[in-house]
Write an enzyme that holds these catalytic residues in place. Structure first.
Site, PDB file in Angstrom:
ATOM      1  N   SER A 142      11.939   8.137 -16.971  1.00 39.19           N
ATOM      2  CA  SER A 142      11.883   8.813 -18.261  1.00 39.19           C
ATOM      3  C   SER A 142      10.624   9.659 -18.282  1.00 39.19           C
ATOM      4  O   SER A 142       9.684   9.408 -17.516  1.00 39.19           O
ATOM      5  CB  SER A 142      11.838   7.786 -19.397  1.00 39.19           C
ATOM      6  OG  SER A 142      11.536   8.406 -20.637  1.00 39.19           O
ATOM      7  N   TYR A 155       8.614   0.158 -23.463  1.00 39.08           N
ATOM      8  CA  TYR A 155       9.508   1.013 -22.679  1.00 39.08           C
ATOM      9  C   TYR A 155       8.698   1.903 -21.745  1.00 39.08           C
ATOM     10  O   TYR A 155       8.995   2.005 -20.545  1.00 39.08           O
ATOM     11  CB  TYR A 155      10.347   1.859 -23.635  1.00 39.08           C
ATOM     12  CG  TYR A 155      11.328   2.785 -22.957  1.00 39.08           C
ATOM     13  CD1 TYR A 155      12.394   2.284 -22.220  1.00 39.08           C
ATOM     14  CD2 TYR A 155      11.206   4.169 -23.078  1.00 39.08           C
ATOM     15  CE1 TYR A 155      13.306   3.126 -21.609  1.00 39.08           C
ATOM     16  CE2 TYR A 155      12.115   5.024 -22.473  1.00 39.08           C
ATOM     17  CZ  TYR A 155      13.160   4.501 -21.740  1.00 39.08           C
ATOM     18  OH  TYR A 155      14.059   5.337 -21.133  1.00 39.08           O
TER      19      TYR A 155
END
Length: 265
Positions: A142, A155
């Protein structure tokens, strides 16, 4: 894309979102697929929607938290078509909660699925790649694997950890050669925020505005295939949020001012 014709590709997290879009793209490129995720019914749906011969697509249910099953799952994936050429580590889960309010159990679960699950599956498959002297590992990280933003502390930590591990692994495997590509999407229009964990571990249950306005997953998947075909070490997908990588690197104080004011939910 002829590069992938008859290549055998194992995709985790293939039951929706980016993983589903990758399945369609690889299938249309003539690859043979092993589709994995927890939900077998959804995997069957994706298989049925793929272009080409259904005999070239195998379904292999997989839970990234069940690492003790990875040895047998990996063997089943290899046996599906005789060998594997590409592993797409796409499975994972996101988060939407303030760090100060998030339970440590949620932090641990994000790391267990996103980091340890990915690393364990890669390690289970690695002997197959090294014995063949070739292979390609793609990891869907990401943009927050490159920089952190509010509401994504655990995350971001899990994705940052993947970069550290796979950068090291790439250096160790240079002689085979086994290629490693880190794929870093930004805001992509998927259900990732709907399923994201909140402070107590329950799902958010709604789509972020940023996700709602994000890149189409098929466009993201097309760019990912191009990055893999080119054997890039790292590639970024998304809108203007991609430039955060450069701002963070060269003007970190400016990045800090921008990110704390940016709407990321």
């Amino acid at each position: 894309m002829s590069h992938f014709r008859d290549k055998i590709v194992w995709i985790t997290g293939a039951s929706g979102g980016i993983g589903e879009a990758l399945a369609y793209r690889f299938a249309s490129a003539g690859a043979k697929l092993i589709l994995s995720a927890r939900r077998e019914k959804e995997l069957q749906r994706v298989k049925d929607a793929c272009e080409g011969d259904g005999e070239n697509i195998a379904i292999l249910p997989l839970d990234l938290e069940a690492t003790s099953s990875f040895s047998s799952k990996t063997q089943a994936a290899i046996e599906a078509f005789g060998h594997l050429d590409i592993l797409i580590n796409n499975g994972g889960i996101s988060q939407r909660s303030l760090a100060s309010e998030t339970s440590l159990e949620v932090d641990r679960r994000l790391m267990e699925i996103n980091y340890f699950g990915t690393v364990a599956l890669t390690k289970a498959l690695l002997p197959h790649f090294t014995s063949r002297g070739q292979g390609h590992i793609a990891v869907v990280s990401s943009l927050v694997g490159k920089f952190g933003t509010p509401y994504r502390s655990a995350y971001a930590a899990s994705k940052h950890a993947l970069h550290g591990f796979f950068d090291s692994l790439r250096a160790e495997l240079y002689k085979y050669p086994i290629h490693i590509t880190m794929l870093c999407p930004g805001f992509i229009h998927t259900q990732v925020s709907v399923n994201a964990l909140t402070a107590d571990g329950s799902p958010l249950g709604e789509m972020d505005d940023a996700q709602q306005q994000g890149m189409d997953p098929d466009t993201c998947a097309r760019q990912m295939l191009a990055a893999i075909a080119s054997k890039k070490e790292e590639a970024y997908m998304g809108g203007k949020e991609k430039y955060g990588v450069l701002v963070k690197r060269f003007i970190p104080r400016l990045f800090s001012r921008i990110v704390r004011k940016t709407k990321v939910r």
